[in-house]
Write an enzyme that holds these catalytic residues in place. Sequence first.
Site, PDB file in Angstrom:
ATOM      1  N   HIS A  73      14.423   4.108  -2.156  1.00  0.00           N
ATOM      2  CA  HIS A  73      15.022   5.446  -2.263  1.00  0.00           C
ATOM      3  C   HIS A  73      16.469   5.384  -1.818  1.00  0.00           C
ATOM      4  O   HIS A  73      16.948   4.357  -1.343  1.00  0.00           O
ATOM      5  CB  HIS A  73      14.205   6.470  -1.460  1.00  0.00           C
ATOM      6  CG  HIS A  73      14.169   6.238   0.021  1.00  0.00           C
ATOM      7  ND1 HIS A  73      13.631   5.099   0.601  1.00  0.00           N
ATOM      8  CD2 HIS A  73      14.600   7.014   1.060  1.00  0.00           C
ATOM      9  CE1 HIS A  73      13.724   5.189   1.916  1.00  0.00           C
ATOM     10  NE2 HIS A  73      14.317   6.336   2.227  1.00  0.00           N
TER      11      HIS A  73
ATOM     12  N   HIS B 106      18.310   6.718   0.614  1.00  0.00           N
ATOM     13  CA  HIS B 106      18.836   6.938   1.956  1.00  0.00           C
ATOM     14  C   HIS B 106      19.669   5.715   2.328  1.00  0.00           C
ATOM     15  O   HIS B 106      19.332   4.586   1.975  1.00  0.00           O
ATOM     16  CB  HIS B 106      17.698   7.154   2.960  1.00  0.00           C
ATOM     17  CG  HIS B 106      17.174   8.561   2.937  1.00  0.00           C
ATOM     18  ND1 HIS B 106      15.894   8.892   3.329  1.00  0.00           N
ATOM     19  CD2 HIS B 106      17.775   9.730   2.564  1.00  0.00           C
ATOM     20  CE1 HIS B 106      15.732  10.204   3.206  1.00  0.00           C
ATOM     21  NE2 HIS B 106      16.850  10.733   2.731  1.00  0.00           N
TER      22      HIS B 106
ATOM     23  N   ASP C 243       9.976   4.677   2.832  1.00  0.00           N
ATOM     24  CA  ASP C 243       9.530   5.572   3.886  1.00  0.00           C
ATOM     25  C   ASP C 243       8.572   6.599   3.256  1.00  0.00           C
ATOM     26  O   ASP C 243       8.853   7.109   2.174  1.00  0.00           O
ATOM     27  CB  ASP C 243      10.721   6.331   4.457  1.00  0.00           C
ATOM     28  CG  ASP C 243      11.887   5.426   4.877  1.00  0.00           C
ATOM     29  OD1 ASP C 243      11.771   4.191   4.843  1.00  0.00           O
ATOM     30  OD2 ASP C 243      12.952   5.958   5.179  1.00  0.00           O
TER      31      ASP C 243
ATOM     32  N   HIS D  92       8.127  11.089   0.559  1.00  0.00           N
ATOM     33  CA  HIS D  92       9.217  11.153   1.534  1.00  0.00           C
ATOM     34  C   HIS D  92       9.974  12.456   1.279  1.00  0.00           C
ATOM     35  O   HIS D  92       9.567  13.234   0.405  1.00  0.00           O
ATOM     36  CB  HIS D  92      10.106   9.908   1.322  1.00  0.00           C
ATOM     37  CG  HIS D  92      11.041   9.616   2.441  1.00  0.00           C
ATOM     38  ND1 HIS D  92      10.762   9.879   3.761  1.00  0.00           N
ATOM     39  CD2 HIS D  92      12.285   9.029   2.448  1.00  0.00           C
ATOM     40  CE1 HIS D  92      11.785   9.489   4.511  1.00  0.00           C
ATOM     41  NE2 HIS D  92      12.720   8.975   3.739  1.00  0.00           N
TER      42      HIS D  92
ATOM     43  N   HIS E 168      10.339  -0.817   9.842  1.00  0.00           N
ATOM     44  CA  HIS E 168      11.112   0.424   9.825  1.00  0.00           C
ATOM     45  C   HIS E 168      10.898   1.209  11.123  1.00  0.00           C
ATOM     46  O   HIS E 168      10.491   2.374  11.129  1.00  0.00           O
ATOM     47  CB  HIS E 168      10.735   1.262   8.593  1.00  0.00           C
ATOM     48  CG  HIS E 168      11.740   2.320   8.233  1.00  0.00           C
ATOM     49  ND1 HIS E 168      11.785   3.550   8.848  1.00  0.00           N
ATOM     50  CD2 HIS E 168      12.748   2.341   7.324  1.00  0.00           C
ATOM     51  CE1 HIS E 168      12.763   4.267   8.325  1.00  0.00           C
ATOM     52  NE2 HIS E 168      13.371   3.556   7.414  1.00  0.00           N
TER      53      HIS E 168
ATOM     54  N   ASP F  50      20.136   3.859   4.805  1.00  0.00           N
ATOM     55  CA  ASP F  50      19.584   2.668   5.481  1.00  0.00           C
ATOM     56  C   ASP F  50      18.829   1.757   4.513  1.00  0.00           C
ATOM     57  O   ASP F  50      18.369   0.684   4.899  1.00  0.00           O
ATOM     58  CB  ASP F  50      18.693   3.065   6.677  1.00  0.00           C
ATOM     59  CG  ASP F  50      17.566   4.017   6.333  1.00  0.00           C
ATOM     60  OD1 ASP F  50      17.731   4.836   5.407  1.00  0.00           O
ATOM     61  OD2 ASP F  50      16.502   3.952   7.000  1.00  0.00           O
ATOM     62  N   HIS F  51      18.722   2.161   3.237  1.00  0.00           N
ATOM     63  CA  HIS F  51      18.025   1.337   2.244  1.00  0.00           C
ATOM     64  C   HIS F  51      18.932   0.847   1.124  1.00  0.00           C
ATOM     65  O   HIS F  51      18.504   0.040   0.300  1.00  0.00           O
ATOM     66  CB  HIS F  51      16.835   2.124   1.662  1.00  0.00           C
ATOM     67  CG  HIS F  51      15.824   2.463   2.701  1.00  0.00           C
ATOM     68  ND1 HIS F  51      14.671   1.741   2.895  1.00  0.00           N
ATOM     69  CD2 HIS F  51      15.832   3.428   3.658  1.00  0.00           C
ATOM     70  CE1 HIS F  51      14.007   2.253   3.921  1.00  0.00           C
ATOM     71  NE2 HIS F  51      14.686   3.275   4.393  1.00  0.00           N
TER      72      HIS F  51
END
Length: 303
Positions: free
Chosen positions: A61, A63, A206, A138, A265, A65-66
């Site tokens: 996805h 976000h 997530d 998510h 995570h 942090d990914h």
Amino acid sequence: MLDVCLLGTAGMMPLPNRYLTSCMTRFNGSDLLIDCGEGTQVAMKKKGWSPKPIDTLLITHFHADHISGLPGLLLTMGNAEKTSPLLIVGPKGVERIVNALRVVAPELPFDLEFKELSAQDEYFEAHGYHIHAFKARHNVPCYGYSIEIPRAGKFDAEAAKAAGIPLKYWNLLQKGNTIEEDGVVYTPEMVMGPARRGIKMTYCTDSRPTEHIVEAAKGSDLFICEGMYAEKEKLAKAKQYRHMTFYEAADMAARAEVQEMWLTHFSPSLVGPERYMRDVKKIFPEAHLGKDGKTVELDFQED
Ligand SMILES: [Zn+2]
Ligand SMILES: [Zn+2]
């Protein structure tokens, strides 16, 4: 054989000793990466694996942090003189987002190809990997991925002899070719037994736990699953932000009857995750804490 490395185990932000969650696999000269947060290429360097052979990148996805490590990784791949195309798979909009990030990495010596996901389940093949993308739950569109390496059945020499198939064709049939000679057709089905159990790895972060994830992870050799929170009192927070606790992940692993689960995570606030594992293992004994650089070689199992 499928090599799997959990490059990092952090959620939200990288910490000095915890890189952001991403996973890299190697199979038959073709490498695959799932997620690429800030610092993923440093984690890769630490592991000693090169980004150059990566042909497939799966994004869960959008976000940061990914995905925020992507421009730097692309530049490094370019500097390594990668010329083969890179397939980037992600939720709908992945092409637009990658192109926006690419403003700072405009010239690359290799092509980017895109596959955008929108269905609940999508199945496709990439460089020998059989991939199942499945929707997670998510607060933005998010996908988990199962990666399978199928395994053909055993060659049945007796059946080949009985069918009068010339010896020179046995090897070709075994490799899946169909042969025609003087109007007679020989097919692999004539000499190959039923398909044997392959290798399966599932990665999901997530998300809240869902039946859909349990179904997708069913029978995996390895299930890498988010465990954002270990403290039981953080369940409400997990629900609010659409994440999971260690116990919810373990419950899914048990129900999916996977061989082994690695948690990843982790929330930046999580310290000393080991002390929660006793309770986690009561739910699923083969639950383990993910560690940065944790690696396993998954092999075909003999019947
Ligand atoms: Zn995240
Ligand atoms: Zn997220």
